[in-house]
Write a protein that holds these residues in place. Structure first.
Motif, mmCIF file in Angstrom:
data_model
loop_
_atom_site.group_PDB
_atom_site.id
_atom_site.type_symbol
_atom_site.label_atom_id
_atom_site.label_comp_id
_atom_site.label_asym_id
_atom_site.label_seq_id
_atom_site.Cartn_x
_atom_site.Cartn_y
_atom_site.Cartn_z
ATOM 1 N N TRP A 76 0.811 -1.219 0.000
ATOM 2 C CA TRP A 76 0.000 0.000 0.000
ATOM 3 C C TRP A 76 0.846 1.272 0.000
ATOM 4 C CZ3 TRP A 76 1.543 2.720 4.141
ATOM 5 C CH2 TRP A 76 1.959 2.032 5.291
ATOM 6 N N ASP A 77 2.141 1.156 0.349
ATOM 7 C CA ASP A 77 2.993 2.347 0.450
ATOM 8 C C ASP A 77 3.493 2.736 -0.936
ATOM 9 O OD1 ASP A 77 4.473 4.429 1.368
ATOM 10 O OD2 ASP A 77 5.705 3.270 2.749
ATOM 11 N N TYR A 83 -0.921 5.358 3.785
ATOM 12 C CA TYR A 83 -1.829 4.485 4.538
ATOM 13 C C TYR A 83 -3.223 5.109 4.634
ATOM 14 C CZ TYR A 83 -3.170 0.723 7.619
ATOM 15 O OH TYR A 83 -3.790 -0.390 8.143
ATOM 16 N N ARG A 134 -4.584 6.601 2.189
ATOM 17 C CA ARG A 134 -5.170 6.167 0.918
ATOM 18 C C ARG A 134 -5.570 4.691 0.986
ATOM 19 N NH1 ARG A 134 -0.818 9.419 -0.922
ATOM 20 N NH2 ARG A 134 0.471 7.608 -1.463
ATOM 21 N N GLU A 135 -4.760 3.882 1.664
ATOM 22 C CA GLU A 135 -5.106 2.468 1.832
ATOM 23 C C GLU A 135 -6.399 2.319 2.631
ATOM 24 O OE1 GLU A 135 -5.048 -1.773 2.340
ATOM 25 O OE2 GLU A 135 -4.484 -0.345 0.783
ATOM 26 N N PRO A 165 -8.057 -3.382 5.735
ATOM 27 C CA PRO A 165 -6.876 -2.687 5.204
ATOM 28 C C PRO A 165 -5.624 -3.522 5.383
ATOM 29 C CG PRO A 165 -7.508 -1.766 7.330
ATOM 30 C CD PRO A 165 -8.575 -2.760 6.963
ATOM 31 N N GLY A 166 -4.601 -3.186 4.607
ATOM 32 C CA GLY A 166 -3.312 -3.859 4.761
ATOM 33 C C GLY A 166 -2.688 -3.558 6.113
#
Length: 263
Positions: free
Chosen positions: A63-64, A148, A150-151, A162-163
């Motif tokens: 996700w980064d 994160y 945005r994740e 979420p991740g």
């Protein structure tokens, strides 16, 4: 358990090709529409082992990464969650909830989405301030915080967990421990900012306050007692851990300031 929708599957594929391989996590389940897509295009789902990141690890989570707009319209026009009618020309008081529905802008999930947008914007503003003051390493970690956010937006939109959060090489458990025992991890007692601290530390304090307020909105949108076992719990929990992450950055900045340096 992770639920993979048709839309998420198409996003992973990019261009759908017959017989293409799609990597998925262990135990993933498909929605009926996603299963139809797999069968129609003879796709191969290849299960990959989960990755655990611990303090000091240099692996960058998926996700980064730079953000992209997730909205994709497919099939029939989305419907209004209030009246059930299809929405072909969106009125001003509705917004897209996901690929299938529009909702009033007062919907609790839409409110949460707005707070997450604001949180990302504030994070980038704090990063700009840190860059101007020469806190180069902190700038990179704030970029991960923004990613994160945005994740979390993507997870809420797709109604998926979420991740796992990783900031500055610390996973969720390590961040939680650092936020409760800073003397062990950073060498400082719990932080009480005052006028002697640099400006960037106060910006970090404001950012953490906004994360904590966002957590309240997440709990309003997904009350744990009303959504047992659903993604609402993991989303609210992830925002809680994001607060720990920002506090850790705040502590590291305070520790650097005590030695007369930048981080």
């Amino acid at each position: 358990m992770t639920i993979l929708s048709e839309q998420e599957l198409r996003e992973r594929l990019g261009t759908v090709r017959r017989g293409a391989v799609v990597e998925v996590g262990p135990g993933v389940r498909l929605t009926p529409a996603a299963d139809d897509l797999v069968r129609a295009w003879e796709l191969e789902l290849r299960e990959i082992a989960p990755t655990t990141v611990h303090a000091g690890a240099d692996q960058q989570p998926a996700w980064d990464a730079p953000g992209r707009f997730p909205v994709v319209f497919e099939g029939d026009p989305p419907a209004c969650v209030t009246c059930g009618a299809q929405v072909r020309d969106k009125p001003g008081h509705l917004t897209q909830l996901d690929g299938r529905f529009f909702a009033p802008k007062t919907d609790l999930r839409v409110r949460l989405r707005g707070r997450l947008d604001s949180l990302q914007a504030l994070t980038l503003l704090v990063a700009a301030r840190a860059r101007a003051e020469g806190w180069s390493e902190l700038v990179g970690h704030l970029g991960s915080v923004a990613a994160y956010c945005r994740e979390l937006l993507a997870a809420e939109y797709h109604l998926r967990p979420p991740g796992a959060l990783v900031i500055a090489g610390l996973d969720e458990a390590a961040l939680h421990h650092a936020s409760h025992h800073p003397e062990e991890v950073v060498g400082l007692d719990h932080l009480v900012p005052d006028g002697s601290h640099p400006e960037v530390l106060h910006w970090l304090g404001l950012l953490r306050c906004q994360v904590r307020e966002t957590e309240i909105v997440a709990l309003d949108a997904f009350p744990p007692e009303h959504h047992p076992g659903t993604v609402g719990g993991p989303i609210a929990q992830a925002v809680n851990r994001l607060s720990s992450a920002v506090y850790y950055l705040e502590l590291r900045a305070a520790a650097a300031h005590e030695t007369g340096g930048r981080w």
